[in-house]
Motif scaffolding. Structure first.
Motif, PDB file in Angstrom:
ATOM      1  N   VAL A   1       2.199  -3.523  -4.463  1.00  0.00           N
ATOM      2  CA  VAL A   1       0.994  -2.729  -4.718  1.00  0.00           C
ATOM      3  C   VAL A   1       1.116  -2.018  -6.066  1.00  0.00           C
ATOM      4  CG1 VAL A   1      -0.323  -0.694  -3.969  1.00  0.00           C
ATOM      5  CG2 VAL A   1       0.386  -2.411  -2.291  1.00  0.00           C
ATOM      6  N   SER A   2       2.278  -1.422  -6.315  1.00  0.00           N
ATOM      7  CA  SER A   2       2.490  -0.722  -7.590  1.00  0.00           C
ATOM      8  C   SER A   2       2.366  -1.669  -8.768  1.00  0.00           C
ATOM      9  CB  SER A   2       3.868  -0.056  -7.607  1.00  0.00           C
ATOM     10  OG  SER A   2       3.938   0.964  -6.651  1.00  0.00           O
ATOM     11  N   PHE A   3       2.968  -2.839  -8.647  1.00  0.00           N
ATOM     12  CA  PHE A   3       2.892  -3.826  -9.722  1.00  0.00           C
ATOM     13  C   PHE A   3       1.445  -4.223  -9.992  1.00  0.00           C
ATOM     14  CE2 PHE A   3       2.671  -8.213 -11.186  1.00  0.00           C
ATOM     15  CZ  PHE A   3       3.434  -8.156 -12.330  1.00  0.00           C
ATOM     16  N   ALA A   4       0.706  -4.524  -8.937  1.00  0.00           N
ATOM     17  CA  ALA A   4      -0.692  -4.946  -9.098  1.00  0.00           C
ATOM     18  C   ALA A   4      -1.532  -3.844  -9.742  1.00  0.00           C
ATOM     19  CB  ALA A   4      -1.285  -5.334  -7.745  1.00  0.00           C
ATOM     20  N   ARG A   5      -1.298  -2.609  -9.338  1.00  0.00           N
ATOM     21  CA  ARG A   5      -2.068  -1.510  -9.924  1.00  0.00           C
ATOM     22  C   ARG A   5      -1.717  -1.305 -11.395  1.00  0.00           C
ATOM     23  NH1 ARG A   5      -2.213   2.961  -5.023  1.00  0.00           N
ATOM     24  NH2 ARG A   5      -3.557   1.726  -3.679  1.00  0.00           N
TER      25      ARG A   5
ATOM     26  N   GLU B   1      -0.616  -3.607 -13.452  1.00  0.00           N
ATOM     27  CA  GLU B   1      -1.180  -4.755 -14.163  1.00  0.00           C
ATOM     28  C   GLU B   1      -2.678  -4.574 -14.392  1.00  0.00           C
ATOM     29  OE1 GLU B   1       0.281  -7.735 -15.494  1.00  0.00           O
ATOM     30  OE2 GLU B   1       1.949  -6.324 -15.339  1.00  0.00           O
ATOM     31  N   ALA B   2      -3.346  -3.892 -13.453  1.00  0.00           N
ATOM     32  CA  ALA B   2      -4.783  -3.655 -13.577  1.00  0.00           C
ATOM     33  C   ALA B   2      -5.074  -2.432 -14.439  1.00  0.00           C
ATOM     34  CB  ALA B   2      -5.407  -3.479 -12.189  1.00  0.00           C
ATOM     35  N   GLY B   3      -4.016  -1.780 -14.939  1.00  0.00           N
ATOM     36  CA  GLY B   3      -4.207  -0.634 -15.818  1.00  0.00           C
ATOM     37  C   GLY B   3      -4.390   0.690 -15.088  1.00  0.00           C
ATOM     38  N   HIS B   4      -4.049   0.748 -13.810  1.00  0.00           N
ATOM     39  CA  HIS B   4      -4.179   1.979 -13.030  1.00  0.00           C
ATOM     40  C   HIS B   4      -2.815   2.626 -12.872  1.00  0.00           C
ATOM     41  CE1 HIS B   4      -8.239   0.815 -12.035  1.00  0.00           C
ATOM     42  NE2 HIS B   4      -7.814  -0.336 -11.570  1.00  0.00           N
ATOM     43  N   ALA B   5      -2.825   3.959 -12.732  1.00  0.00           N
ATOM     44  CA  ALA B   5      -1.579   4.661 -12.430  1.00  0.00           C
ATOM     45  C   ALA B   5      -1.144   4.255 -11.035  1.00  0.00           C
ATOM     46  CB  ALA B   5      -1.792   6.166 -12.487  1.00  0.00           C
ATOM     47  N   ALA B   6       0.139   4.047 -10.871  1.00  0.00           N
ATOM     48  CA  ALA B   6       0.651   3.655  -9.556  1.00  0.00           C
ATOM     49  C   ALA B   6       2.064   4.154  -9.406  1.00  0.00           C
ATOM     50  CB  ALA B   6       0.613   2.141  -9.400  1.00  0.00           C
ATOM     51  N   PRO B   7       2.403   4.583  -8.199  1.00  0.00           N
ATOM     52  CA  PRO B   7       3.785   4.981  -7.966  1.00  0.00           C
ATOM     53  C   PRO B   7       4.730   3.808  -8.212  1.00  0.00           C
ATOM     54  CG  PRO B   7       2.368   5.683  -6.162  1.00  0.00           C
ATOM     55  CD  PRO B   7       1.562   4.760  -7.034  1.00  0.00           C
ATOM     56  N   GLY B   8       5.900   4.120  -8.726  1.00  0.00           N
ATOM     57  CA  GLY B   8       6.905   3.092  -8.925  1.00  0.00           C
ATOM     58  C   GLY B   8       7.827   3.018  -7.724  1.00  0.00           C
ATOM     59  N   PRO B   9       8.755   2.082  -7.735  1.00  0.00           N
ATOM     60  CA  PRO B   9       9.682   1.982  -6.621  1.00  0.00           C
ATOM     61  C   PRO B   9      10.607   3.178  -6.608  1.00  0.00           C
ATOM     62  CG  PRO B   9      10.322   0.507  -8.399  1.00  0.00           C
ATOM     63  CD  PRO B   9       8.997   1.110  -8.778  1.00  0.00           C
ATOM     64  N   ASP B  10      11.080   3.538  -5.404  1.00  0.00           N
ATOM     65  CA  ASP B  10      12.010   4.650  -5.352  1.00  0.00           C
ATOM     66  C   ASP B  10      13.385   4.127  -5.767  1.00  0.00           C
ATOM     67  OD1 ASP B  10      11.597   4.612  -1.783  1.00  0.00           O
ATOM     68  OD2 ASP B  10      12.725   3.228  -2.999  1.00  0.00           O
ATOM     69  N   GLU B  11      14.337   5.020  -5.835  1.00  0.00           N
ATOM     70  CA  GLU B  11      15.657   4.636  -6.338  1.00  0.00           C
ATOM     71  C   GLU B  11      16.318   3.640  -5.399  1.00  0.00           C
ATOM     72  OE1 GLU B  11      18.019   8.023  -7.463  1.00  0.00           O
ATOM     73  OE2 GLU B  11      16.205   9.147  -7.829  1.00  0.00           O
ATOM     74  N   GLU B  12      17.114   2.785  -5.972  1.00  0.00           N
ATOM     75  CA  GLU B  12      17.838   1.779  -5.205  1.00  0.00           C
ATOM     76  C   GLU B  12      18.985   2.429  -4.454  1.00  0.00           C
ATOM     77  OE1 GLU B  12      17.042  -1.460  -4.800  1.00  0.00           O
ATOM     78  OE2 GLU B  12      15.257  -0.891  -5.908  1.00  0.00           O
ATOM     79  N   PRO B  13      19.344   1.857  -3.307  1.00  0.00           N
ATOM     80  CA  PRO B  13      20.491   2.389  -2.582  1.00  0.00           C
ATOM     81  C   PRO B  13      21.755   2.308  -3.418  1.00  0.00           C
ATOM     82  CG  PRO B  13      19.339   0.708  -1.277  1.00  0.00           C
ATOM     83  CD  PRO B  13      18.729   0.734  -2.647  1.00  0.00           C
ATOM     84  N   ALA B  14      22.612   3.291  -3.271  1.00  0.00           N
ATOM     85  CA  ALA B  14      23.860   3.316  -4.032  1.00  0.00           C
ATOM     86  C   ALA B  14      24.880   2.387  -3.406  1.00  0.00           C
ATOM     87  CB  ALA B  14      24.416   4.734  -4.095  1.00  0.00           C
TER      88      ALA B  14
END
Length: 177
Positions: free
Chosen positions: A158-162, A164-177
């Protein structure tokens, strides 16, 4: 009030459809409808959309109850937030938690998404009440939710698609350590 656009179609002969598009409600009707039929169907379809939207978007109280059930089921009932609420001012994250006050805020961008995605975000934020940051202890709690990997992938898409469409979108949270 939501703007309503009526689209008449010569190809549409019997069906009426309503959907949301770019912040508007669109009602597609057959071209042959009279103005009275148009008014009747627009009112009917807008009401139907609103009812279905309410079913998919729990209130703050329902969101808090849901968080409580998720804490019981996946976090041994140990995560007990003081408040859980929808917010409209989070464009860069799906949710946030302030452990010192027990406050959890969930982005209203999640409204209408599948329930297992909302549940993941709630479990994620609840886990912050048990483990600060995104370290191994935190992820051990979050991974108790069985749809964690699937939900994270969904939200990343969803974040990627938003973006790409030029909308603000949350990014992925941090990866597990």
């Amino acid at each position: 009030m939501t703007q309503i656009e009526v689209r008449r179609s010569r190809r549409r002969t019997k069906t009426v459809q309503a959907f949301r598009e770019n912040g508007r409600t669109v009602v597609a009707i057959p071209d042959r409808f009279t103005r009275a039929e148009e008014e009747e169907w627009v009112a009917r379809m807008v009401a139907r959309l609103e009812r279905s939207g309410r079913r998919r978007r729990p209130s703050d109280a329902e969101l808090a109850e849901r968080a409580g059930r998720l804490s019981e089921r996946y976090l041994e009932g140990r995560a007990r937030p003081q408040t859980v609420a929808w917010v409209s001012n989070q464009a860069t994250r799906w949710g946030s938690c302030t452990p010192s006050t027990g406050t959890i805020r969930i982005s209203d961008q999640l409204k209408g998404m599948p329930s297992w995605v909302l549940d993941y975000v709630l479990v994620h934020e609840l886990a912050h009440l048990l483990a600060a940051g995104h370290g191994p202890d935190f992820w051990a709690w979050v991974e108790r939710y069985p749809h964690t990997t699937r939900a994270r992938g969904f939200l990343e898409g969803v974040s990627f698609a938003r973006r790409e469409a030029g909308h603000a979108a949350p990014g992925p949270d941090e990866e597990p350590a």
